[in-house]
Write a protein that holds these residues in place. Structure first.
Motif, PDB file in Angstrom:
ATOM      1  N   VAL A 151       0.829  -1.210   0.000  1.00 14.25           N
ATOM      2  CA  VAL A 151       0.000   0.000   0.000  1.00 14.25           C
ATOM      3  C   VAL A 151       0.863   1.260   0.000  1.00 14.25           C
ATOM      4  O   VAL A 151       0.612   2.205  -0.765  1.00 14.25           O
ATOM      5  CB  VAL A 151      -0.959  -0.019   1.208  1.00 14.25           C
ATOM      6  CG1 VAL A 151      -1.647   1.338   1.352  1.00 14.25           C
ATOM      7  CG2 VAL A 151      -1.996  -1.115   1.046  1.00 14.25           C
ATOM      8  N   ALA A 152       1.888   1.288   0.854  1.00 15.03           N
ATOM      9  CA  ALA A 152       2.744   2.483   0.920  1.00 15.03           C
ATOM     10  C   ALA A 152       3.473   2.712  -0.397  1.00 15.03           C
ATOM     11  O   ALA A 152       3.610   3.854  -0.853  1.00 15.03           O
ATOM     12  CB  ALA A 152       3.750   2.333   2.064  1.00 15.03           C
ATOM     13  N   ASP A 153       3.932   1.638  -1.043  1.00 11.22           N
ATOM     14  CA  ASP A 153       4.624   1.787  -2.329  1.00 11.22           C
ATOM     15  C   ASP A 153       3.693   2.337  -3.398  1.00 11.22           C
ATOM     16  O   ASP A 153       4.099   3.145  -4.233  1.00 11.22           O
ATOM     17  CB  ASP A 153       5.173   0.429  -2.774  1.00 11.22           C
ATOM     18  CG  ASP A 153       6.181  -0.134  -1.799  1.00 11.22           C
ATOM     19  OD1 ASP A 153       7.350   0.258  -1.866  1.00 11.22           O
ATOM     20  OD2 ASP A 153       5.789  -0.957  -0.960  1.00 11.22           O
ATOM     21  N   LYS A 154       2.445   1.902  -3.372  1.00  7.84           N
ATOM     22  CA  LYS A 154       1.478   2.363  -4.369  1.00  7.84           C
ATOM     23  C   LYS A 154       1.092   3.816  -4.142  1.00  7.84           C
ATOM     24  O   LYS A 154       1.035   4.623  -5.081  1.00  7.84           O
ATOM     25  CB  LYS A 154       0.234   1.475  -4.314  1.00  7.84           C
ATOM     26  CG  LYS A 154      -0.843   1.822  -5.320  1.00  7.84           C
ATOM     27  CD  LYS A 154      -0.396   1.545  -6.749  1.00  7.84           C
ATOM     28  CE  LYS A 154      -1.531   1.759  -7.729  1.00  7.84           C
ATOM     29  NZ  LYS A 154      -1.108   1.500  -9.125  1.00  7.84           N
ATOM     30  N   GLU A 155       0.849   4.180  -2.902  1.00 11.25           N
ATOM     31  CA  GLU A 155       0.360   5.518  -2.600  1.00 11.25           C
ATOM     32  C   GLU A 155       1.463   6.566  -2.656  1.00 11.25           C
ATOM     33  O   GLU A 155       1.194   7.731  -2.953  1.00 11.25           O
ATOM     34  CB  GLU A 155      -0.295   5.525  -1.214  1.00 11.25           C
ATOM     35  CG  GLU A 155      -1.577   4.689  -1.139  1.00 11.25           C
ATOM     36  CD  GLU A 155      -2.184   4.687   0.249  1.00 11.25           C
ATOM     37  OE1 GLU A 155      -1.490   5.155   1.192  1.00 11.25           O
ATOM     38  OE2 GLU A 155      -3.329   4.218   0.391  1.00 11.25           O
TER      39      GLU A 155
ATOM     40  N   LEU B 144       3.715 -12.099  -3.750  1.00 14.44           N
ATOM     41  CA  LEU B 144       3.387 -12.146  -5.179  1.00 14.44           C
ATOM     42  C   LEU B 144       1.958 -11.686  -5.439  1.00 14.44           C
ATOM     43  O   LEU B 144       1.712 -10.833  -6.300  1.00 14.44           O
ATOM     44  CB  LEU B 144       3.592 -13.568  -5.700  1.00 14.44           C
ATOM     45  CG  LEU B 144       3.249 -13.794  -7.180  1.00 14.44           C
ATOM     46  CD1 LEU B 144       4.187 -12.985  -8.064  1.00 14.44           C
ATOM     47  CD2 LEU B 144       3.327 -15.275  -7.529  1.00 14.44           C
ATOM     48  N   VAL B 145       1.009 -12.230  -4.702  1.00 15.26           N
ATOM     49  CA  VAL B 145      -0.398 -11.868  -4.909  1.00 15.26           C
ATOM     50  C   VAL B 145      -0.659 -10.436  -4.448  1.00 15.26           C
ATOM     51  O   VAL B 145      -1.480  -9.726  -5.040  1.00 15.26           O
ATOM     52  CB  VAL B 145      -1.319 -12.867  -4.189  1.00 15.26           C
ATOM     53  CG1 VAL B 145      -2.783 -12.492  -4.390  1.00 15.26           C
ATOM     54  CG2 VAL B 145      -1.064 -14.282  -4.695  1.00 15.26           C
ATOM     55  N   GLY B 146       0.047  -9.999  -3.396  1.00 16.97           N
ATOM     56  CA  GLY B 146      -0.103  -8.613  -2.953  1.00 16.97           C
ATOM     57  C   GLY B 146       0.322  -7.624  -4.014  1.00 16.97           C
ATOM     58  O   GLY B 146      -0.326  -6.596  -4.218  1.00 16.97           O
ATOM     59  N   ALA B 147       1.417  -7.931  -4.720  1.00 16.19           N
ATOM     60  CA  ALA B 147       1.862  -7.056  -5.808  1.00 16.19           C
ATOM     61  C   ALA B 147       0.874  -7.052  -6.964  1.00 16.19           C
ATOM     62  O   ALA B 147       0.690  -6.032  -7.633  1.00 16.19           O
ATOM     63  CB  ALA B 147       3.241  -7.510  -6.298  1.00 16.19           C
ATOM     64  N   LEU B 148       0.238  -8.195  -7.203  1.00 13.25           N
ATOM     65  CA  LEU B 148      -0.755  -8.278  -8.266  1.00 13.25           C
ATOM     66  C   LEU B 148      -2.026  -7.528  -7.902  1.00 13.25           C
ATOM     67  O   LEU B 148      -2.564  -6.752  -8.705  1.00 13.25           O
ATOM     68  CB  LEU B 148      -1.078  -9.749  -8.551  1.00 13.25           C
ATOM     69  CG  LEU B 148      -2.206 -10.031  -9.541  1.00 13.25           C
ATOM     70  CD1 LEU B 148      -1.841  -9.506 -10.931  1.00 13.25           C
ATOM     71  CD2 LEU B 148      -2.513 -11.524  -9.597  1.00 13.25           C
ATOM     72  N   SER B 149      -2.498  -7.712  -6.689  1.00 12.29           N
ATOM     73  CA  SER B 149      -3.783  -7.126  -6.297  1.00 12.29           C
ATOM     74  C   SER B 149      -3.697  -5.620  -6.084  1.00 12.29           C
ATOM     75  O   SER B 149      -4.705  -4.917  -6.224  1.00 12.29           O
ATOM     76  CB  SER B 149      -4.299  -7.803  -5.017  1.00 12.29           C
ATOM     77  OG  SER B 149      -3.419  -7.557  -3.933  1.00 12.29           O
ATOM     78  N   ILE B 150      -2.508  -5.107  -5.741  1.00 13.05           N
ATOM     79  CA  ILE B 150      -2.403  -3.672  -5.478  1.00 13.05           C
ATOM     80  C   ILE B 150      -2.626  -2.860  -6.742  1.00 13.05           C
ATOM     81  O   ILE B 150      -2.941  -1.665  -6.684  1.00 13.05           O
ATOM     82  CB  ILE B 150      -1.020  -3.357  -4.862  1.00 13.05           C
ATOM     83  CG1 ILE B 150      -1.027  -1.997  -4.161  1.00 13.05           C
ATOM     84  CG2 ILE B 150       0.063  -3.378  -5.931  1.00 13.05           C
ATOM     85  CD1 ILE B 150      -1.901  -1.919  -2.958  1.00 13.05           C
ATOM     86  N   GLN B 151      -2.476  -3.502  -7.893  1.00 15.10           N
ATOM     87  CA  GLN B 151      -2.697  -2.808  -9.162  1.00 15.10           C
ATOM     88  C   GLN B 151      -4.187  -2.683  -9.502  1.00 15.10           C
ATOM     89  O   GLN B 151      -4.534  -2.024 -10.472  1.00 15.10           O
ATOM     90  CB  GLN B 151      -1.993  -3.567 -10.303  1.00 15.10           C
ATOM     91  CG  GLN B 151      -0.530  -3.878 -10.048  1.00 15.10           C
ATOM     92  CD  GLN B 151       0.362  -2.653 -10.127  1.00 15.10           C
ATOM     93  OE1 GLN B 151      -0.090  -1.581 -10.488  1.00 15.10           O
ATOM     94  NE2 GLN B 151       1.630  -2.825  -9.792  1.00 15.10           N
ATOM     95  N   THR B 152      -5.050  -3.324  -8.742  1.00 10.17           N
ATOM     96  CA  THR B 152      -6.490  -3.313  -9.016  1.00 10.17           C
ATOM     97  C   THR B 152      -7.211  -2.444  -8.001  1.00 10.17           C
ATOM     98  O   THR B 152      -6.692  -2.155  -6.912  1.00 10.17           O
ATOM     99  CB  THR B 152      -7.049  -4.747  -8.965  1.00 10.17           C
ATOM    100  OG1 THR B 152      -6.966  -5.249  -7.625  1.00 10.17           O
ATOM    101  CG2 THR B 152      -6.270  -5.664  -9.892  1.00 10.17           C
ATOM    102  N   ARG B 153      -8.419  -2.051  -8.341  1.00  5.91           N
ATOM    103  CA  ARG B 153      -9.226  -1.251  -7.423  1.00  5.91           C
ATOM    104  C   ARG B 153      -9.808  -2.100  -6.295  1.00  5.91           C
ATOM    105  O   ARG B 153     -10.000  -1.605  -5.183  1.00  5.91           O
ATOM    106  CB  ARG B 153     -10.362  -0.571  -8.186  1.00  5.91           C
ATOM    107  CG  ARG B 153      -9.890   0.471  -9.203  1.00  5.91           C
ATOM    108  CD  ARG B 153     -11.071   1.137  -9.885  1.00  5.91           C
ATOM    109  NE  ARG B 153     -10.630   2.168 -10.837  1.00  5.91           N
ATOM    110  CZ  ARG B 153     -11.446   2.894 -11.585  1.00  5.91           C
ATOM    111  NH1 ARG B 153     -12.762   2.707 -11.496  1.00  5.91           N
ATOM    112  NH2 ARG B 153     -10.953   3.791 -12.418  1.00  5.91           N
ATOM    113  N   ALA B 154     -10.097  -3.351  -6.572  1.00  4.98           N
ATOM    114  CA  ALA B 154     -10.713  -4.231  -5.573  1.00  4.98           C
ATOM    115  C   ALA B 154      -9.659  -5.130  -4.939  1.00  4.98           C
ATOM    116  O   ALA B 154      -9.805  -6.343  -4.879  1.00  4.98           O
ATOM    117  CB  ALA B 154     -11.813  -5.070  -6.212  1.00  4.98           C
TER     118      ALA B 154
END
Length: 233
Positions: free
Chosen positions: A80-84, A158-168
């Motif tokens: 989350v911090a990397d995305k925001e 791995l899944v966290g990196a994938l899911s962070i790219q989506t809205r849900a």
């Protein structure tokens, strides 16, 4: 030509890992949330099952499932911090191997899981566990938890990196990660069940650590291979 790249990757992993650990130390989020969830879950099981103590397969199942769902809380917040704050964009522009982020996140998540279990396992022993494991059984329990932590950290990252790219992302992560982690939890529960029984266990059944270690290795190599492409997408 490969030596400078290796040095650069190691330096990047070290820098990213220090950032992760310092951030969690200054603004604790993952570890308190996971620890609180696990303790509350044990309290719910304590009163919901209407049993003072658990042992054997039931104790192993409760401990394994609680670890799984507590870890999902951490995996959901891992990127989350990397995305925001633009961490992904900075890494894409930096002249380093992008898998450095994956390695650093896995190591950091693994450290968080170990800290979680330092709180979770004693709380489980106090609130629910009937028999007291011997020193040998406790060492085998720690070994099984370590193998499970590696699998959870790899798949969760791995899944966290994938899911962070989506809205849900709150929905995508458990939908993908939980099926992938079912073998990890089955091996963990089956492996530690004899260790938590009243009769105890002289030795840990070798097939469960072997299967768990092989599963960790396969997914570790797979995640390492696809993480770079995942960031590009």
């Amino acid at each position: 030509m490969s030596a400078p790249r290796t040095t650069s990757t190691r330096a990047a992993v070290g820098a990213l890992l220090r950032k992760e650990l310092l951030l969690e130390r200054k603004v604790p989020q993952l570890i308190p949330a996971m620890a609180l969830f696990s303790v509350v879950t044990f309290v719910v099981f304590h009163f919901g099952l209407q049993r003072r103590v658990l042992e054997g397969e039931l104790a192993a199942g409760v401990l394994s499932v609680t670890l799984l769902f507590a870890a999902m809380l951490g995996a959901n917040r891992l990127f989350v911090a990397d995305k925001e704050e633009g961490g992904f964009d900075a890494l894409l522009l930096a002249p380093v191997d992008r898998t450095a982020l994956f390695i650093a996140k896995v190591i950091a998540f693994l450290a968080f899981l170990v800290l979680l279990e330092i709180v979770m396992v004693p709380a489980f022993a106090i609130l629910l566990l009937g028999p007291t494991p011997s020193a040998a059984e406790l060492a085998q329990l720690v070994a099984m938890l370590a193998l499970a932590d590696i699998g959870i950290a790899i798949i969760g990252t791995l899944v966290g990196a994938l899911s962070i790219q989506t809205r849900a992302r709150d929905l995508i992560l458990p939908l993908i990660a939980l099926p992938l982690l079912v073998p990890v939890i089955i091996c963990l529960a089956r492996g530690i069940a004899p260790l938590l029984a009243d009769t105890g266990a002289a030795t840990l059944a070798g097939r469960w650590p072997a299967v768990l270690g092989l599963y960790d290795l396969i997914f570790g190599l797979l995640a390492y291979a696809v993480f770079d492409f995942l960031l590009d997408d």
